[in-house]
Design a protein around this motif. Structure first.
Motif, PDB file in Angstrom:
ATOM      1  N   ARG A  90     -41.612  15.855 -46.726  1.00  0.00           N
ATOM      2  CA  ARG A  90     -40.793  16.642 -47.648  1.00  0.00           C
ATOM      3  C   ARG A  90     -39.377  16.631 -47.085  1.00  0.00           C
ATOM      4  NH1 ARG A  90     -43.618  21.009 -47.844  1.00  0.00           N
ATOM      5  NH2 ARG A  90     -44.467  20.763 -49.947  1.00  0.00           N
ATOM      6  N   ARG A  91     -38.432  16.248 -47.903  1.00  0.00           N
ATOM      7  CA  ARG A  91     -37.043  16.124 -47.440  1.00  0.00           C
ATOM      8  C   ARG A  91     -36.140  16.971 -48.312  1.00  0.00           C
ATOM      9  NH1 ARG A  91     -32.565  12.282 -48.017  1.00  0.00           N
ATOM     10  NH2 ARG A  91     -33.664  11.292 -49.741  1.00  0.00           N
ATOM     11  N   PHE A  92     -35.369  17.827 -47.680  1.00  0.00           N
ATOM     12  CA  PHE A  92     -34.412  18.652 -48.412  1.00  0.00           C
ATOM     13  C   PHE A  92     -33.118  17.867 -48.624  1.00  0.00           C
ATOM     14  CE2 PHE A  92     -37.367  21.642 -46.687  1.00  0.00           C
ATOM     15  CZ  PHE A  92     -37.516  22.575 -47.701  1.00  0.00           C
ATOM     16  N   PHE A 144     -43.426  13.523 -50.983  1.00  0.00           N
ATOM     17  CA  PHE A 144     -44.298  12.360 -51.110  1.00  0.00           C
ATOM     18  C   PHE A 144     -45.694  12.741 -50.647  1.00  0.00           C
ATOM     19  CE2 PHE A 144     -43.398   7.929 -52.115  1.00  0.00           C
ATOM     20  CZ  PHE A 144     -44.683   7.403 -52.008  1.00  0.00           C
ATOM     21  N   PHE A 145     -46.678  12.478 -51.515  1.00  0.00           N
ATOM     22  CA  PHE A 145     -48.067  12.831 -51.240  1.00  0.00           C
ATOM     23  C   PHE A 145     -48.967  11.601 -51.284  1.00  0.00           C
ATOM     24  CE2 PHE A 145     -46.025  16.409 -53.308  1.00  0.00           C
ATOM     25  CZ  PHE A 145     -46.427  17.525 -52.576  1.00  0.00           C
ATOM     26  N   ARG A 180     -42.470  13.108 -55.898  1.00  0.00           N
ATOM     27  CA  ARG A 180     -41.796  14.091 -56.754  1.00  0.00           C
ATOM     28  C   ARG A 180     -40.329  14.149 -56.338  1.00  0.00           C
ATOM     29  NH1 ARG A 180     -44.663  19.717 -56.724  1.00  0.00           N
ATOM     30  NH2 ARG A 180     -43.663  19.842 -58.758  1.00  0.00           N
ATOM     31  N   TRP A 181     -39.451  14.100 -57.343  1.00  0.00           N
ATOM     32  CA  TRP A 181     -38.010  14.094 -57.072  1.00  0.00           C
ATOM     33  C   TRP A 181     -37.357  15.230 -57.840  1.00  0.00           C
ATOM     34  CZ3 TRP A 181     -34.616  12.076 -53.826  1.00  0.00           C
ATOM     35  CH2 TRP A 181     -33.262  12.048 -54.173  1.00  0.00           C
ATOM     36  N   LEU A 182     -36.809  16.219 -57.108  1.00  0.00           N
ATOM     37  CA  LEU A 182     -36.105  17.361 -57.693  1.00  0.00           C
ATOM     38  C   LEU A 182     -36.954  18.139 -58.691  1.00  0.00           C
ATOM     39  CD1 LEU A 182     -32.600  15.727 -58.307  1.00  0.00           C
ATOM     40  CD2 LEU A 182     -33.450  16.886 -56.276  1.00  0.00           C
ATOM     41  N   SER A 183     -38.258  18.057 -58.597  1.00  0.00           N
ATOM     42  CA  SER A 183     -39.204  18.732 -59.497  1.00  0.00           C
ATOM     43  C   SER A 183     -39.023  18.354 -60.963  1.00  0.00           C
ATOM     44  CB  SER A 183     -39.092  20.264 -59.366  1.00  0.00           C
ATOM     45  OG  SER A 183     -39.551  20.688 -58.107  1.00  0.00           O
ATOM     46  N   GLN A 184     -38.284  17.292 -61.222  1.00  0.00           N
ATOM     47  CA  GLN A 184     -38.045  16.862 -62.597  1.00  0.00           C
ATOM     48  C   GLN A 184     -38.665  15.502 -62.893  1.00  0.00           C
ATOM     49  OE1 GLN A 184     -33.861  17.321 -63.822  1.00  0.00           O
ATOM     50  NE2 GLN A 184     -33.523  18.450 -61.934  1.00  0.00           N
ATOM     51  N   TYR A 200     -34.275  -0.092 -44.959  1.00  0.00           N
ATOM     52  CA  TYR A 200     -34.227   0.714 -46.178  1.00  0.00           C
ATOM     53  C   TYR A 200     -35.492   1.572 -46.267  1.00  0.00           C
ATOM     54  CZ  TYR A 200     -32.922   2.055 -50.875  1.00  0.00           C
ATOM     55  OH  TYR A 200     -32.530   2.795 -51.967  1.00  0.00           O
ATOM     56  N   GLY A 201     -35.309   2.833 -46.659  1.00  0.00           N
ATOM     57  CA  GLY A 201     -36.453   3.727 -46.835  1.00  0.00           C
ATOM     58  C   GLY A 201     -37.099   4.113 -45.517  1.00  0.00           C
ATOM     59  N   LYS A 202     -36.322   4.683 -44.596  1.00  0.00           N
ATOM     60  CA  LYS A 202     -36.857   5.040 -43.282  1.00  0.00           C
ATOM     61  C   LYS A 202     -38.006   6.034 -43.375  1.00  0.00           C
ATOM     62  CE  LYS A 202     -32.495   4.196 -40.886  1.00  0.00           C
ATOM     63  NZ  LYS A 202     -31.403   4.767 -40.062  1.00  0.00           N
ATOM     64  N   TYR A 203     -37.977   6.897 -44.400  1.00  0.00           N
ATOM     65  CA  TYR A 203     -39.057   7.872 -44.560  1.00  0.00           C
ATOM     66  C   TYR A 203     -40.361   7.168 -44.919  1.00  0.00           C
ATOM     67  CZ  TYR A 203     -35.366  11.375 -44.501  1.00  0.00           C
ATOM     68  OH  TYR A 203     -34.300  12.150 -44.127  1.00  0.00           O
ATOM     69  N   PHE A 204     -40.272   6.127 -45.765  1.00  0.00           N
ATOM     70  CA  PHE A 204     -41.455   5.350 -46.098  1.00  0.00           C
ATOM     71  C   PHE A 204     -42.045   4.716 -44.846  1.00  0.00           C
ATOM     72  CE2 PHE A 204     -39.770   4.350 -50.638  1.00  0.00           C
ATOM     73  CZ  PHE A 204     -40.172   5.609 -51.054  1.00  0.00           C
TER      74      PHE A 204
END
Length: 308
Positions: free
Chosen positions: A52-54, A65-66, A76-80, A252-256
């Motif tokens: 989860r990233r703020f 990301f789940f 999920r991005w910005l709950s939208q 690219y995409g270090k969180y991934f």
């Protein structure tokens, strides 16, 4: 049904992406994309949060990301906006309004995720074909990647890809990405484009009208860009461990990589980057925060002209 090609990855969908992508010449596909309401709260009951990233400055400030049931993925991005990925069925279900924010996240994080699923290593940057050479501009946001690429295009070059530089898993060569650059509206290159599309803070400017290089190509040089008021406009050639450090720190995409594809760094990125380090010239290019774009381009032009 529509068929498109992204970096050599083929998708099929009923959605119209013709303003962004080239049509595929075959009916085969790697992923199918559908637009439907896929999110329900009970999905989260069988899911594991991967990260989860703020996000600073956003009204609903997070990206989540789940992993669902141990085999599906939900972003999920910005709950939208919700993106549900089923790797086994090669299916991507998207939920949300198809606006500029959607395309911004889809052609960045989601596209990157699909590329990682297909085994592509990736860097954050822009690549151009200039003076019959393929050069990559790498660096943090604001370092001048898109500006450098646009100046090369303005002076006779062609854009290969912007934002995501993806290396094919078999031959490690570049496949052309989206036929566009993400630029500020004030960029003089906007006037050269066929059309442009709003994408939150920038314009995604279309260069499919003869200014996009679509052939497969091997890389001739990497330029790592940095704003540094102490060093001003200068450069040095990277050697030894510096090359690997700069490549790995700009994936690219270090969180991934950290939370989803943790083994990818060692099985894919390190071997490919090690090869690049030994075979491809790499330069660190500094500029002052007040350096004029034409001055930066003059330095880059000189370096490209002197490549072996």
């Amino acid at each position: 049904m529509n068929y498109y090609d992204m970096f050599g990855v083929k998708i099929r969908t009923k959605l119209d992406f013709s303003d962004f992508l080239y049509p595929s010449m075959t009916k085969s596909y790697d992923f199918e994309i559908v637009h439907e309401n896929v999110f329900a709260e009970d999905i989260l009951k069988s899911s594991e949060i991967l990260y989860r990233r703020f996000i600073y400055g956003e009204a609903i400030p997070f990206e989540e990301f789940f992993k669902v049931d141990g085999k599906y993925y939900l972003l999920r991005w910005l709950s939208q906006y919700n993106f549900f990925i089923d790797p086994e069925k090669r299916l991507l279900s998207i939920d949300g309004k198809l606006d500029g924010e959607f395309f911004c996240i889809f052609f960045s994080r989601i596209l990157s995720f699909l590329l990682y699923l297909k085994g592509y290593s990736q860097l954050h940057g822009s690549a151009v074909r200039y003076q019959d050479k393929t050069v990559c501009f790498i660096g943090k946001s604001g370092s001048g990647k898109s500006t450098s690429a646009s100046l090369c295009v303005k002076n006779g070059g062609k854009i290969i890809t912007d934002d995501i530089i993806a290396f094919h898993p078999k031959d490690h060569k570049l496949r052309s990405g989206l036929p566009s650059l993400r630029l500020f509206s004030s960029s003089p290159l906007v006037k050269m484009a066929k059309q442009s599309f709003d994408e939150v803070d920038k314009l995604r400017v279309d260069f499919s009208n003869g200014l996009h290089y679509t052939e497969t190509s091997a890389i001739n040089a990497f330029f790592f860009l940095e704003v540094n008021d102490e060093k001003g406009l200068s450069f040095n050639r990277l050697k030894g461990n510096e090359t690997m450090l700069h490549l790995i720190s700009n994936v690219y995409g270090k969180y991934f990589l950290k939370n989803v594809f943790s083994e990818f760094l060692h099985t894919k990125n390190v071997p490919i980057f090690s090869r690049f380090s030994n075979e491809i010239p790499m330069f660190k290019v500094y500029r002052h925060s007040n350096t004029k774009p034409d001055e930066l381009f003059e330095l880059i032009h000189t370096l490209v002209s002197n490549l072996d």
